[in-house]
Scaffold this motif. Sequence first.
Motif, PDB file in Angstrom:
ATOM      1  N   ALA A 134      -7.355  48.695  19.130  1.00  0.00           N
ATOM      2  CA  ALA A 134      -6.449  48.876  20.266  1.00  0.00           C
ATOM      3  C   ALA A 134      -5.792  47.529  20.558  1.00  0.00           C
ATOM      4  O   ALA A 134      -6.359  46.470  20.259  1.00  0.00           O
ATOM      5  CB  ALA A 134      -7.205  49.373  21.494  1.00  0.00           C
ATOM      6  N   PRO A 135      -4.577  47.545  21.142  1.00  0.00           N
ATOM      7  CA  PRO A 135      -3.909  46.279  21.471  1.00  0.00           C
ATOM      8  C   PRO A 135      -4.584  45.591  22.647  1.00  0.00           C
ATOM      9  O   PRO A 135      -4.986  46.234  23.625  1.00  0.00           O
ATOM     10  CB  PRO A 135      -2.480  46.715  21.817  1.00  0.00           C
ATOM     11  N   GLY A 136      -4.729  44.260  22.556  1.00  0.00           N
ATOM     12  CA  GLY A 136      -5.260  43.479  23.658  1.00  0.00           C
ATOM     13  C   GLY A 136      -4.177  43.157  24.663  1.00  0.00           C
ATOM     14  O   GLY A 136      -3.007  43.537  24.498  1.00  0.00           O
ATOM     15  N   SER A 137      -4.534  42.419  25.715  1.00  0.00           N
ATOM     16  CA  SER A 137      -3.578  42.113  26.776  1.00  0.00           C
ATOM     17  C   SER A 137      -2.421  41.258  26.282  1.00  0.00           C
ATOM     18  O   SER A 137      -1.321  41.299  26.831  1.00  0.00           O
ATOM     19  CB  SER A 137      -4.301  41.399  27.929  1.00  0.00           C
ATOM     20  N   ASN A 138      -2.667  40.462  25.230  1.00  0.00           N
ATOM     21  CA  ASN A 138      -1.601  39.620  24.680  1.00  0.00           C
ATOM     22  C   ASN A 138      -0.877  40.278  23.510  1.00  0.00           C
ATOM     23  O   ASN A 138      -0.076  39.632  22.834  1.00  0.00           O
ATOM     24  CB  ASN A 138      -2.173  38.278  24.238  1.00  0.00           C
ATOM     25  N   GLY A 139      -1.172  41.536  23.262  1.00  0.00           N
ATOM     26  CA  GLY A 139      -0.502  42.261  22.191  1.00  0.00           C
ATOM     27  C   GLY A 139      -1.206  42.209  20.858  1.00  0.00           C
ATOM     28  O   GLY A 139      -0.858  42.952  19.943  1.00  0.00           O
ATOM     29  N   GLU A 140      -2.209  41.316  20.701  1.00  0.00           N
ATOM     30  CA  GLU A 140      -2.934  41.241  19.443  1.00  0.00           C
ATOM     31  C   GLU A 140      -3.889  42.419  19.306  1.00  0.00           C
ATOM     32  O   GLU A 140      -4.498  42.856  20.274  1.00  0.00           O
ATOM     33  CB  GLU A 140      -3.716  39.928  19.349  1.00  0.00           C
ATOM     34  N   ALA A 141      -4.009  42.926  18.081  1.00  0.00           N
ATOM     35  CA  ALA A 141      -4.897  44.060  17.834  1.00  0.00           C
ATOM     36  C   ALA A 141      -6.350  43.612  17.934  1.00  0.00           C
ATOM     37  O   ALA A 141      -6.743  42.605  17.342  1.00  0.00           O
ATOM     38  CB  ALA A 141      -4.619  44.652  16.458  1.00  0.00           C
TER      39      ALA A 141
ATOM     40  N   PRO B  96     -20.865  39.513  20.572  1.00  0.00           N
ATOM     41  CA  PRO B  96     -19.823  40.273  21.264  1.00  0.00           C
ATOM     42  C   PRO B  96     -19.543  41.602  20.570  1.00  0.00           C
ATOM     43  O   PRO B  96     -19.823  41.772  19.379  1.00  0.00           O
ATOM     44  CB  PRO B  96     -18.601  39.352  21.191  1.00  0.00           C
ATOM     45  N   VAL B  97     -18.975  42.531  21.310  1.00  0.00           N
ATOM     46  CA  VAL B  97     -18.617  43.839  20.756  1.00  0.00           C
ATOM     47  C   VAL B  97     -17.160  43.850  20.302  1.00  0.00           C
ATOM     48  O   VAL B  97     -16.792  44.562  19.368  1.00  0.00           O
ATOM     49  CB  VAL B  97     -18.866  44.950  21.798  1.00  0.00           C
ATOM     50  N   LEU B  98     -16.308  43.023  20.924  1.00  0.00           N
ATOM     51  CA  LEU B  98     -14.868  43.060  20.669  1.00  0.00           C
ATOM     52  C   LEU B  98     -14.424  41.803  19.916  1.00  0.00           C
ATOM     53  O   LEU B  98     -14.786  40.683  20.277  1.00  0.00           O
ATOM     54  CB  LEU B  98     -14.121  43.158  21.999  1.00  0.00           C
ATOM     55  N   TYR B  99     -13.611  42.010  18.867  1.00  0.00           N
ATOM     56  CA  TYR B  99     -13.128  40.904  18.022  1.00  0.00           C
ATOM     57  C   TYR B  99     -11.664  41.143  17.655  1.00  0.00           C
ATOM     58  O   TYR B  99     -11.163  42.274  17.727  1.00  0.00           O
ATOM     59  CB  TYR B  99     -13.948  40.811  16.729  1.00  0.00           C
ATOM     60  N   HIS B 100     -10.994  40.087  17.225  1.00  0.00           N
ATOM     61  CA  HIS B 100      -9.645  40.247  16.678  1.00  0.00           C
ATOM     62  C   HIS B 100      -9.735  41.121  15.425  1.00  0.00           C
ATOM     63  O   HIS B 100     -10.544  40.869  14.529  1.00  0.00           O
ATOM     64  CB  HIS B 100      -9.028  38.892  16.323  1.00  0.00           C
TER      65      HIS B 100
END
Length: 380
Positions: A50-57, A27-31
Amino acid sequence: MTYLTDEMRKRLDLLLSEAGACPIDLPVLYHADLFVDLIGEDIRRRLYVAPGSNGEAMALRPEFTIPACLHHLSGGAADRPASYACIGPVFRQREDGAPGEFYQAGIEQIDPDGGVEFDANSVARAVLLVESLSAQKPVVTIGDLALFSSLLTALDAPAVWQRRLEGAFGDRKVLDRMLARLEKGGSENHGASAGLAKILDGKATSDVRDAVEEMLSIAGLTTVGGRSVGDIAERYMEKAELAAKAGWDADKLDVISRYLSISGSLDDSLERLTAFNAQEGGPLGAALQQFSDRIVAIRNAVPQGTPLQFKADFGRRLDYYSGFNFELNFDGQDKPVAGGGRYDRLLGLLAPRAKTDLGADIQAVPAIGFVIWLDRLTNA
């Protein structure tokens, strides 16, 4: 420009297959906290977050090692042998103005029986890949955090200072500044740090962490300058402990400086390290024998005529590295075209975060990897 033409991709696929590495798509995107906590300040301050949909970076992957280890943990026992081939874009801000998206290729290996031959095999694969793709012979530079750590332990370095020096290993300017500070007592702002020492005297690290987390929460922050809450709490504790110490023995600081100045061809460096070790009463311990064995293994593994050199102060600034490091350069170029090293602790650190039932009780698992910067290779 991607620096990954169809021709280069085919050649890479063939070379990696011949090396016995299994290609994996990651994957390209991670926590973001995966990288903030484990990758080291040099890269984490250059993450794209950037912030995710649940607010986690969330962060674009800045490298392949942590993603490859997560992939490994999701597929079975952590200590099963594996060799993974990684090709694709990684993303991090670069100080030289180069594009923040660039292509890398490399091999990540895990082997519970990994020893010095394991290290030599990784170096040899990196050299063969670079030579095959560029038709140029690279210079290999190796370093070893284990030697430096053995020296600090033998000199009875205070634990907080040893952690800081090991954390700065690989950046000689930072190390020299630290050594100068240690000679004076460890803190650049002794008055403020002495006050901090009184406040934190007797406090547990967990209590300091909770206090820092609360302060950041009030300010609406989760990290500061790329540092996590745990990093900041530990730094507070370190500054307090440093302020409580007197200056360190000047003779011991001189021993460290003389060790860090050792460099040259592998043969010359081994002679100098052996002489240094004898003169100082054997502070390098078993790490010196392992270094000697590794030199023999590397010489036997790499193509004949490959230039090999050692620098006592050389290290790659990634927190998860645990000892042996190496880089490949072309003559006349400052930036490496390939680099890698051992990360035996990483699988154990990642296990609690991985989507697996392996738990957090994984001990050190021998692992090593390297990457090639395809844009630098193409430019060369």
